[in-house]
Enzyme design. Sequence first.
Site, PDB file in Angstrom:
ATOM      1  N   HIS A  89     134.529  35.191 101.971  1.00 16.07           N
ATOM      2  CA  HIS A  89     134.352  33.997 101.095  1.00 16.07           C
ATOM      3  C   HIS A  89     134.164  34.516  99.658  1.00 16.07           C
ATOM      4  CE1 HIS A  89     133.568  31.413 104.648  1.00 16.07           C
ATOM      5  NE2 HIS A  89     132.793  32.382 105.083  1.00 16.07           N
ATOM      6  N   GLU A 100     123.274  36.775  89.588  1.00 15.65           N
ATOM      7  CA  GLU A 100     122.406  37.767  88.944  1.00 15.65           C
ATOM      8  C   GLU A 100     123.229  38.990  88.547  1.00 15.65           C
ATOM      9  OE1 GLU A 100     119.073  38.956  91.369  1.00 15.65           O
ATOM     10  OE2 GLU A 100     118.774  36.918  92.098  1.00 15.65           O
ATOM     11  N   SER A 151     135.305  35.632 108.530  1.00 16.39           N
ATOM     12  CA  SER A 151     133.957  35.407 107.987  1.00 16.39           C
ATOM     13  C   SER A 151     132.982  36.430 108.585  1.00 16.39           C
ATOM     14  CB  SER A 151     133.535  33.962 108.240  1.00 16.39           C
ATOM     15  OG  SER A 151     132.378  33.644 107.496  1.00 16.39           O
TER      16      SER A 151
END
Lengths: 287, 287
Positions: B186, B162, B144
């Site tokens: 992720h 977006e 991560s």
Amino acid sequence: MLHLETQSPESPMFQSTTMAVLVIGGAEDKVHGREILQTFWFRSGGANATIAIIPSASREPALLGERYQQIFEEMGAKYVKVLDIRDRAQGEDPYFQQYIEECSGVFLTGGDQLRLCGLLADTPLMERIRQRVQLGEISLAGTSAGAAVMGHHMIAGGSSGESPNRALVDMAMGLGIIPEMIVDQHFHNRNRMARLLSALSNHPERLGIGIDEDTCALFERDGLIRVVGQGTVTIVDGREMSYTNQKEVGPSDPLSLHNLRLHILSHGDCYHLHQNQPIAKVSGSLP
Amino acid sequence: MLHLETQSPESPMFQSTTMAVLVIGGAEDKVHGREILQTFWFRSGGANATIAIIPSASREPALLGERYQQIFEEMGAKYVKVLDIRDRAQGEDPYFQQYIEECSGVFLTGGDQLRLCGLLADTPLMERIRQRVQLGEISLAGTSAGAAVMGHHMIAGGSSGESPNRALVDMAMGLGIIPEMIVDQHFHNRNRMARLLSALSNHPERLGIGIDEDTCALFERDGLIRVVGQGTVTIVDGREMSYTNQKEVGPSDPLSLHNLRLHILSHGDCYHLHQNQPIAKVSGSLP
């Protein structure tokens, strides 16, 4: 109608009144500039347009049909009718068929793409629309669900937030207007890259086209796709794909897809379907 | 420790005890098969491993450090220490420096990548870790936030939903372990394709690497990347990009990126950094 001369959505350089297919990613501007809807209106003949609105994807077809009718009438279209088809038998309605013969533009609203295909696919009305599009006699636009149905294969549903996998996408048959593509809409807005990739894994010979909201992929008759609007058109070209594990893995297993080509296109960019190449916006050539 | 012989995460064909860099997409399995953590443990020397856990990205470093310590001890590592660095001055701590000299594997936990870089970047401790990784003397893993810091350029934050645009991603400097890549973690789980593309638009010479949860891109010393785990590793190669409007448009305007290459890799697939080519899983070669 000074509109055309002063606010034409297309510059003189590219000005064209030829018919086109407009594949719209949903949520197109209906209030302010209305750039995409105006482009459709213009490509359908502008002040001389005769427009058919088919709101059959929607569960509120009367309301939605009326809204688009008002918009195109405000633009100056003389003849706008809503073909409120709620039953497959209406696909043989002589009045509707006659209107399709006379119209210069057909608009498919949003809603549910399975509902739209269920009502329209293989009806005489739809066959005639497809034929007239192919002959370049009319323009056709579809937004959201109306965009999803454009390919031979159609994304009927799916989800996001997962590694690409076969179960991430539900496929069905579309209306086959531009058979060689698989369309996804509300594309980056709803994070649909993984589901488009999942769809392509089983159909690498098709072109994946993801269209953002208030954005339109305008297909010219010569094979050029123009991008109009506020977002991007994403093209995933799997025709050079060197490997996929699609046939070997379980429905929820992560997919491998090697050697895809990816293009992100924005307003004014083009893509040549036959040459498989994007063309950058010519500076100043489009508003 | 029969473990290594009966449940080795790597088959004999690929078996290797050479040091590696493991870039993990977060949420790696800590309970069941622990495939990725076990691969790190194995690449750090297995039963002979001396492991340093740096939990400095986290706001609960003691708890998180202890959890990983317990996991690696359960696997049979003899020496596991948590270097609970909460102040840059600790990057010169002689005791920590001595431990780094003796260790065979360093593990960077998740948390906040800006915090991790703020505490570690350019400290003598971090410089020595980087040096020992480059010499192939130790393995390094980051999950991560610990993965995000691996490149020279780092994605510090951003959002999704977006069209790709410059404002969609916040960039910062990473720790530069593998400078030529920009990592996002992720990846499909949090729908980060648009933000990785936005990051790449300004650094097309870097390789974009998106790593899903419970998935690891394992960098071998010879330039091979192996995929281990349950999700996919997405590689976006912009080095043949023919056009971007990145320099011309406003921060919230949609980006154009033409002619990217895209690879989705799953467990057992490899990618050759020097040849810029994916290698499909050899059937049966990996569990």
